[in-house]
Every structure is written in C-alpha cells, then in structure tokens.
Design a protein around this motif. Sequence first.
Motif, PDB file in Angstrom:
ATOM      1  N   TYR A 225       0.740  -0.999   0.291  1.00 23.92           N
ATOM      2  CA  TYR A 225       0.014   0.149  -0.174  1.00 23.92           C
ATOM      3  C   TYR A 225       0.786   0.842   0.030  1.00 23.92           C
ATOM      4  O   TYR A 225       0.594   2.353   0.325  1.00 23.92           O
ATOM      5  CB  TYR A 225      -0.988  -0.087   1.208  1.00 23.92           C
ATOM      6  CG  TYR A 225      -1.625  -1.559   1.420  1.00 23.92           C
ATOM      7  CD1 TYR A 225      -1.946  -2.163   2.462  1.00 23.92           C
ATOM      8  CD2 TYR A 225      -2.718  -1.066   0.311  1.00 23.92           C
ATOM      9  CE1 TYR A 225      -2.365  -3.104   2.196  1.00 23.92           C
ATOM     10  CE2 TYR A 225      -4.203  -2.695   0.001  1.00 23.92           C
ATOM     11  CZ  TYR A 225      -3.710  -3.158   1.032  1.00 23.92           C
ATOM     12  OH  TYR A 225      -4.166  -4.650   1.581  1.00 23.92           O
ATOM     13  N   ASP A 291      -2.317  -7.351   9.981  1.00 21.91           N
ATOM     14  CA  ASP A 291      -3.481  -6.877   9.287  1.00 21.91           C
ATOM     15  C   ASP A 291      -4.241  -6.623  10.792  1.00 21.91           C
ATOM     16  O   ASP A 291      -4.205  -5.336   9.817  1.00 21.91           O
ATOM     17  CB  ASP A 291      -4.522  -8.343   8.718  1.00 21.91           C
ATOM     18  CG  ASP A 291      -3.855  -8.852   7.402  1.00 21.91           C
ATOM     19  OD1 ASP A 291      -4.834  -9.780   6.447  1.00 21.91           O
ATOM     20  OD2 ASP A 291      -3.563  -7.812   6.278  1.00 21.91           O
ATOM     21  N   ARG A 294      -2.728  -3.173  10.655  1.00 25.18           N
ATOM     22  CA  ARG A 294      -3.233  -2.474   9.914  1.00 25.18           C
ATOM     23  C   ARG A 294      -4.144  -1.712   9.755  1.00 25.18           C
ATOM     24  O   ARG A 294      -5.063  -0.742   9.525  1.00 25.18           O
ATOM     25  CB  ARG A 294      -3.283  -2.701   8.729  1.00 25.18           C
ATOM     26  CG  ARG A 294      -1.621  -3.053   7.565  1.00 25.18           C
ATOM     27  CD  ARG A 294      -1.862  -2.768   6.177  1.00 25.18           C
ATOM     28  NE  ARG A 294      -2.690  -1.738   5.036  1.00 25.18           N
ATOM     29  CZ  ARG A 294      -3.378  -1.888   4.826  1.00 25.18           C
ATOM     30  NH1 ARG A 294      -4.502  -2.406   5.371  1.00 25.18           N
ATOM     31  NH2 ARG A 294      -4.274  -0.520   4.332  1.00 25.18           N
ATOM     32  N   SER A 295      -5.521  -2.695  10.571  1.00 29.86           N
ATOM     33  CA  SER A 295      -6.775  -2.759  10.753  1.00 29.86           C
ATOM     34  C   SER A 295      -6.893  -1.167  12.291  1.00 29.86           C
ATOM     35  O   SER A 295      -7.743  -0.267  11.786  1.00 29.86           O
ATOM     36  CB  SER A 295      -7.058  -3.850  11.219  1.00 29.86           C
ATOM     37  OG  SER A 295      -9.041  -3.253  11.903  1.00 29.86           O
ATOM     38  N   HIS A 298      -5.779   1.839  10.815  1.00 29.67           N
ATOM     39  CA  HIS A 298      -7.111   2.621  10.192  1.00 29.67           C
ATOM     40  C   HIS A 298      -8.651   2.884  10.564  1.00 29.67           C
ATOM     41  O   HIS A 298      -8.518   4.419  10.846  1.00 29.67           O
ATOM     42  CB  HIS A 298      -8.761   1.410   9.244  1.00 29.67           C
ATOM     43  CG  HIS A 298      -9.124   2.387   8.289  1.00 29.67           C
ATOM     44  ND1 HIS A 298      -8.934   2.957   6.862  1.00 29.67           N
ATOM     45  CD2 HIS A 298     -10.413   1.758   8.770  1.00 29.67           C
ATOM     46  CE1 HIS A 298     -10.577   2.488   6.580  1.00 29.67           C
ATOM     47  NE2 HIS A 298     -11.035   3.163   8.012  1.00 29.67           N
ATOM     48  N   ARG A 323     -10.399 -11.415   2.984  1.00 27.74           N
ATOM     49  CA  ARG A 323     -10.191  -9.373   2.546  1.00 27.74           C
ATOM     50  C   ARG A 323      -9.779  -9.743   0.800  1.00 27.74           C
ATOM     51  O   ARG A 323      -9.161 -10.446   0.375  1.00 27.74           O
ATOM     52  CB  ARG A 323      -9.155  -8.907   3.150  1.00 27.74           C
ATOM     53  CG  ARG A 323      -8.952  -7.801   2.681  1.00 27.74           C
ATOM     54  CD  ARG A 323      -7.565  -6.736   3.616  1.00 27.74           C
ATOM     55  NE  ARG A 323      -8.218  -6.481   4.028  1.00 27.74           N
ATOM     56  CZ  ARG A 323      -7.226  -5.988   5.804  1.00 27.74           C
ATOM     57  NH1 ARG A 323      -6.012  -6.044   5.460  1.00 27.74           N
ATOM     58  NH2 ARG A 323      -8.630  -5.479   7.079  1.00 27.74           N
ATOM     59  N   THR A 335      -7.406   1.462  -4.514  1.00 31.27           N
ATOM     60  CA  THR A 335      -7.267   0.645  -2.536  1.00 31.27           C
ATOM     61  C   THR A 335      -6.303   1.542  -1.901  1.00 31.27           C
ATOM     62  O   THR A 335      -6.892   1.510  -0.461  1.00 31.27           O
ATOM     63  CB  THR A 335      -6.803  -0.535  -3.081  1.00 31.27           C
ATOM     64  OG1 THR A 335      -7.540  -1.651  -3.919  1.00 31.27           O
ATOM     65  CG2 THR A 335      -7.353  -1.409  -1.891  1.00 31.27           C
ATOM     66  N   GLU A 339      -7.707   3.011   1.377  1.00 28.50           N
ATOM     67  CA  GLU A 339      -7.355   2.448   2.608  1.00 28.50           C
ATOM     68  C   GLU A 339      -6.489   3.902   3.442  1.00 28.50           C
ATOM     69  O   GLU A 339      -6.211   3.783   4.676  1.00 28.50           O
ATOM     70  CB  GLU A 339      -6.409   1.520   2.474  1.00 28.50           C
ATOM     71  CG  GLU A 339      -7.208   0.004   1.512  1.00 28.50           C
ATOM     72  CD  GLU A 339      -8.162  -0.326   2.791  1.00 28.50           C
ATOM     73  OE1 GLU A 339      -8.100   0.422   4.046  1.00 28.50           O
ATOM     74  OE2 GLU A 339      -8.875  -1.222   2.631  1.00 28.50           O
ATOM     75  N   TYR A 382     -14.204  -1.850  -0.003  1.00 23.64           N
ATOM     76  CA  TYR A 382     -14.100  -0.886   1.231  1.00 23.64           C
ATOM     77  C   TYR A 382     -15.320  -0.954   2.753  1.00 23.64           C
ATOM     78  O   TYR A 382     -15.462  -0.841   3.535  1.00 23.64           O
ATOM     79  CB  TYR A 382     -13.545   0.412   0.280  1.00 23.64           C
ATOM     80  CG  TYR A 382     -13.711   1.580   1.657  1.00 23.64           C
ATOM     81  CD1 TYR A 382     -11.990   1.065   2.454  1.00 23.64           C
ATOM     82  CD2 TYR A 382     -14.223   2.197   2.671  1.00 23.64           C
ATOM     83  CE1 TYR A 382     -12.106   2.832   3.485  1.00 23.64           C
ATOM     84  CE2 TYR A 382     -13.992   3.344   3.058  1.00 23.64           C
ATOM     85  CZ  TYR A 382     -12.545   3.308   3.898  1.00 23.64           C
ATOM     86  OH  TYR A 382     -12.459   4.186   4.833  1.00 23.64           O
ATOM     87  N   ARG A 385     -15.475  -3.410   4.529  1.00 23.50           N
ATOM     88  CA  ARG A 385     -14.470  -4.032   5.212  1.00 23.50           C
ATOM     89  C   ARG A 385     -14.739  -3.663   6.374  1.00 23.50           C
ATOM     90  O   ARG A 385     -14.348  -3.489   6.852  1.00 23.50           O
ATOM     91  CB  ARG A 385     -13.295  -4.223   4.262  1.00 23.50           C
ATOM     92  CG  ARG A 385     -11.862  -4.464   5.105  1.00 23.50           C
ATOM     93  CD  ARG A 385     -10.813  -4.065   4.425  1.00 23.50           C
ATOM     94  NE  ARG A 385     -11.008  -4.657   3.328  1.00 23.50           N
ATOM     95  CZ  ARG A 385     -10.407  -3.539   1.990  1.00 23.50           C
ATOM     96  NH1 ARG A 385     -10.516  -3.059   1.784  1.00 23.50           N
ATOM     97  NH2 ARG A 385     -10.504  -5.043   1.269  1.00 23.50           N
ATOM     98  N   TRP A 386     -15.003  -2.601   6.016  1.00 20.08           N
ATOM     99  CA  TRP A 386     -15.071  -1.491   6.708  1.00 20.08           C
ATOM    100  C   TRP A 386     -16.084  -0.874   7.794  1.00 20.08           C
ATOM    101  O   TRP A 386     -16.846   0.024   8.998  1.00 20.08           O
ATOM    102  CB  TRP A 386     -14.876   0.036   7.322  1.00 20.08           C
ATOM    103  CG  TRP A 386     -12.900  -0.101   6.790  1.00 20.08           C
ATOM    104  CD1 TRP A 386     -12.239   0.514   5.441  1.00 20.08           C
ATOM    105  CD2 TRP A 386     -11.833  -0.574   7.801  1.00 20.08           C
ATOM    106  NE1 TRP A 386     -10.866  -0.192   5.094  1.00 20.08           N
ATOM    107  CE2 TRP A 386     -11.038  -0.866   6.698  1.00 20.08           C
ATOM    108  CE3 TRP A 386     -11.774  -0.688   8.352  1.00 20.08           C
ATOM    109  CZ2 TRP A 386      -9.560  -1.661   7.047  1.00 20.08           C
ATOM    110  CZ3 TRP A 386     -10.279  -1.388   9.494  1.00 20.08           C
ATOM    111  CH2 TRP A 386      -9.849  -1.723   8.617  1.00 20.08           C
ATOM    112  N   ARG A 424     -14.932   9.228   6.839  1.00 19.86           N
ATOM    113  CA  ARG A 424     -14.092   8.492   7.703  1.00 19.86           C
ATOM    114  C   ARG A 424     -13.754  10.187   7.919  1.00 19.86           C
ATOM    115  O   ARG A 424     -13.110   9.541   9.537  1.00 19.86           O
ATOM    116  CB  ARG A 424     -12.743   7.747   6.710  1.00 19.86           C
ATOM    117  CG  ARG A 424     -11.982   7.235   7.630  1.00 19.86           C
ATOM    118  CD  ARG A 424     -11.084   6.918   6.437  1.00 19.86           C
ATOM    119  NE  ARG A 424      -9.146   7.119   7.092  1.00 19.86           N
ATOM    120  CZ  ARG A 424      -8.962   5.517   6.609  1.00 19.86           C
ATOM    121  NH1 ARG A 424      -8.825   5.352   5.368  1.00 19.86           N
ATOM    122  NH2 ARG A 424      -7.396   5.878   7.683  1.00 19.86           N
TER     123      ARG A 424
END
Length: 538
Positions: A225, A291, A294-295, A298, A323, A335, A339, A382, A385-386, A424
């Motif tokens: 990323y 992961d 990273r989560s 975020h 994912r 992405t 992200e 996205y 995921r979120w 966000r």
Amino acid sequence: MLIVDDEEIITEGLYDVFRKMDLDLDLCKAYSGQEALEWMYRTRVDIVLSDIRMPGMGGLELMENIRKNWPHCKLIFLTGYNDFDYVYTAIQTKGVRYLLKSEGYDKIIRAVTEAITDLENSLKMDNLLQRSRENLHTLETLAQGNYFRYLLQGGNATGDLEGDFRKLSITLDPAFPVLIAIGDVKNGSLYSSFAERQEMTLAVKFLAQDFLEARTKSLGIIDRYGNLFWLIQPLHHPGMGEGDEYTRTVHFLEGQFEMIQRVCKESLDVSVVVTVGSDACEWGQLPSWYDKIRSQQHLRAGDGTEMVETVRLDITEPVSASRERPLRDRSEALTAHLEGGRKEEFLKLFDDLTQPALDVRAKGIPYLIELYYTVALVLLSYLNRWKHDDNIDANALMKYDLQASWHESFRYLRKTAESLFDFRQSSERNRAAAAIDKVRAYIAEHIAEDLSLVHLGNVIHFNPSYLSRLFKQECGVNLSDYIEEMRIEKAKELLRRNDLKIADVGSLTGYEAAHSFTRFFKKMTGVTPQEYREMQRN
C-alpha cells in the motif's frame, strides 16, 4: 524533561519554575534514581535535570542507565558538593552539563534552554540524509522488500527462514519473535510521480534506521500500500529472567518514533503516523498480525498527525480472512489511496482513469463497463471491510445502467468515494471525542492517583505528546490545567465537609504531602485550605 531530586522542596520548586515558562516541555518529576528509571522505561525522556548525589541510585549510575535507554537524552546535573571526582566524571560524558545548586535558577534555566537548542540542532538531519543515501543498496533493498511482501501475502514462513535471511543479508534472527510497526507517510502536496513517493518513503526508512539501531535490529520495507513496515527485534535477545526485554523495546520504539516524526517533519516536510504492536509476533503469524495492526491504524482517533499508537495485539479483533486482493494495477493504486485516507490522490487518479475514457471512448462500451466495475469493486470492498454502508446503497453501486449516461455513472462513483472519505474523517473526529471523554472520566474517577501524561497515555494507548495535543484540540485547554481544575473542584467539595482533616483532603486529591497541597490550593484560589473552610462556614 524529567526533574530528579530526593529533596521534595527542590523538585517541586524546579517543577513550578519550568511549569510557568513557555518552553514546550512535558514535565515529569521523580524523587529517586530508581523512580526516574521507571519513568524512562515507560516513555521517552529528552532532558534529565538531576541531583548527582542521592540515596540508593546516584546520578552517575542513573546516567549509565539513561545512555542505554535514550542515547539522545541531554543530562544536567545539580549538586551542592563541589566534588572534583563527580565533576570530572560528569563532564567527560557527551551531552552532560554540571551545575552547582548555589548558582541559582537563572543559570539552570539557561542550561535547559541550551539543552533544548542542542536537541533541535541534532535533529537537523542533513548529515543523516547523506549517510542514508550513501548506504542505499537498491538491489538488496528491493530483494528484501519483495521477500517480506511475499510473506505478508501468505507465503511460506515456516520454510528455511535462516537460509533466506542469510542470502538476502537480513540481520534479523529467525529463531526469535519480532515486533511489528507500520508507518503511514503523508505529504501536504500531491506527489508528481510514483518514483518521488518511493524516494520520500525510502528517505524516512533510512532516517528511522539511524534512530532504531542504538537498541534494536530492524528492517524497514515498503508494503503493497506504499506504507512503511518495520520488523524489529531487541539488539540482545532476552535470556532467563529477562522476558520483559521486548516490553522495554516497545517503550523505546514509542519514544524513538516520536523523534523520527519530528525529524521527518523538519527535514523532509512529511508527517508519519506510526502504529506499533505491543506483543512479539512469531514468524508464522506475520500476515494476520500485520492485518490487525493495519486495521487498528485505520480506526485511529483524530487525523493521527504525529501519532504513535501502541496496539495490544492479543485483544485486537481479528481481520476477516476473506479480504479481497485487488485484481488490476489501477484498482491496487485506488485501494491504497482509499485505505490510506488520501482523498486528493484518489480523486486525481479516478479522474485520470475516467476522463480520457469518456472523452475519447477509444476502447468502446466494454472498456467503460470494465472501468466502472473496477472502481465500484474497490468502493464495495471498502464498504464491506469497514462497515461504512449505512448511507450508501451497495446494490445501486453495482448497477452502472441506473444512471442516465456514462458521465452520470462515473459522477455517482466519484460522489460515493467522496462520501466515504468524509465519513472516515467524521468518524476520526468522533473517535477523538470518545477518547477524550474516556480520559476525562478516568480523571474524575482517579483524581487522587497518578494522572501524568504518560499514565493517561497508557490508559487509552496513545503516546503522551499526541494525547496532550489531542486534548487541547478537543477541549480548548491544556490537559495539565484541566487536571488542576478538577483537583481544585474536588478539594473544595471535600473541604466543605467538616469531618475531614486538611491532610486527608490533600491525599484524596493526589497530594500526599500536606504542605504541597496547601501551596497548590493557595496558588489556585488565593487562600489556604483552612481559610477556605472558614469562609464556607461563615
């Protein structure tokens, strides 16, 4: 800055002097060498102002421990003894000053301001940048990055790690677990090319190496990323009875990454948001723990600028194994921007992809359909995921022909993306407010206990300087001033009760020494606690 003296009146006096000055210092105080050491295990210390002769651990022994933990720390020793041996030993050490207590506050203040200047000058990293460029071995760096990106995507981490590490010149030890940190590098303006962004991120990587090598073995790579990903081990692996070496290393990383952030801002004009895993990770766990971190990054509170957050991996919710991996290079880049919260770069790339297709239509309708679903899948992924799907219709998102024209269809995708970025940002503000509410509730419930920045930072897992800045941003007052106000209100409430002694009131508001409470109360109200009580009775 940490103030250390076994005589309370001296410690409190120095604390009050520097508290009133506008030196941009977070102040801590300790009443013994051992207590000072505990502070340094918990947070980074830049300046230590210490008595050189103290019971138990003296100043020189403390100096040796400081050098091991925070090599950039400046020391200023105070003493009432004009003892040649002590003076000689102190002045032989780089970054150490020596003053007699009899020389007065002015000279002490001057020594502290000079130490601050020395620190700021040492953070001008032109020489480090030059060393970094000289040490940049491109092929080796690329090979190491490709290898760990392979491991992060689920490659075999149980194979011949030792052989792989040896061939790729990786200094980490495959027999021991590793700490993980992720850094999100941001710049105020758009990068004109991929190469410039890579160069900027590599500059941060090599700057960080100079700060981390004092106590760790570390390797930084650029992940898929475009973020920095560090693998870190203690310089000396823990032996029997030294199981907390990884914990101490985490505290070291929290402090050093704050320094790295400041250097990057001043020397490169970039900000770096860092998330550190608090637990050592076995090599086979690398993809899932990566992961998780990273989560957590975020879901940070606020915009995260100059934030160092420590994540407790053992209690973090696992990230879904389903994912999706992006299918095309352009969706990979979209992405990454989505992200990473890079709205401007996402929209620029979106426009670069869609506008030529709409103006020229050289590839026809099938290409437009493919392009629409490429972007729509990025947004849908996205959303899933979120869990940001409350105000966006996922079914409508996946039907390109609901709009009157292709222009309208892509305009709909663009507005959807803008909504996600706005949501966000709003969520970050809400999480910031929730974090500050938690701090305020903790202060109210523990008014008689340790309410230092370091301790409160540990409560919500923020680094102290970020918590201080976030609190001021959310509440409009300094955290230390807020704590004093809460303590004075609690003290007034208790003083209105006649069944408590003055000393008991002081103890219940965080002041074990009665004279310290009296001095604090009079400074805040203009009257002593006893005078206030008499006024209330009358």
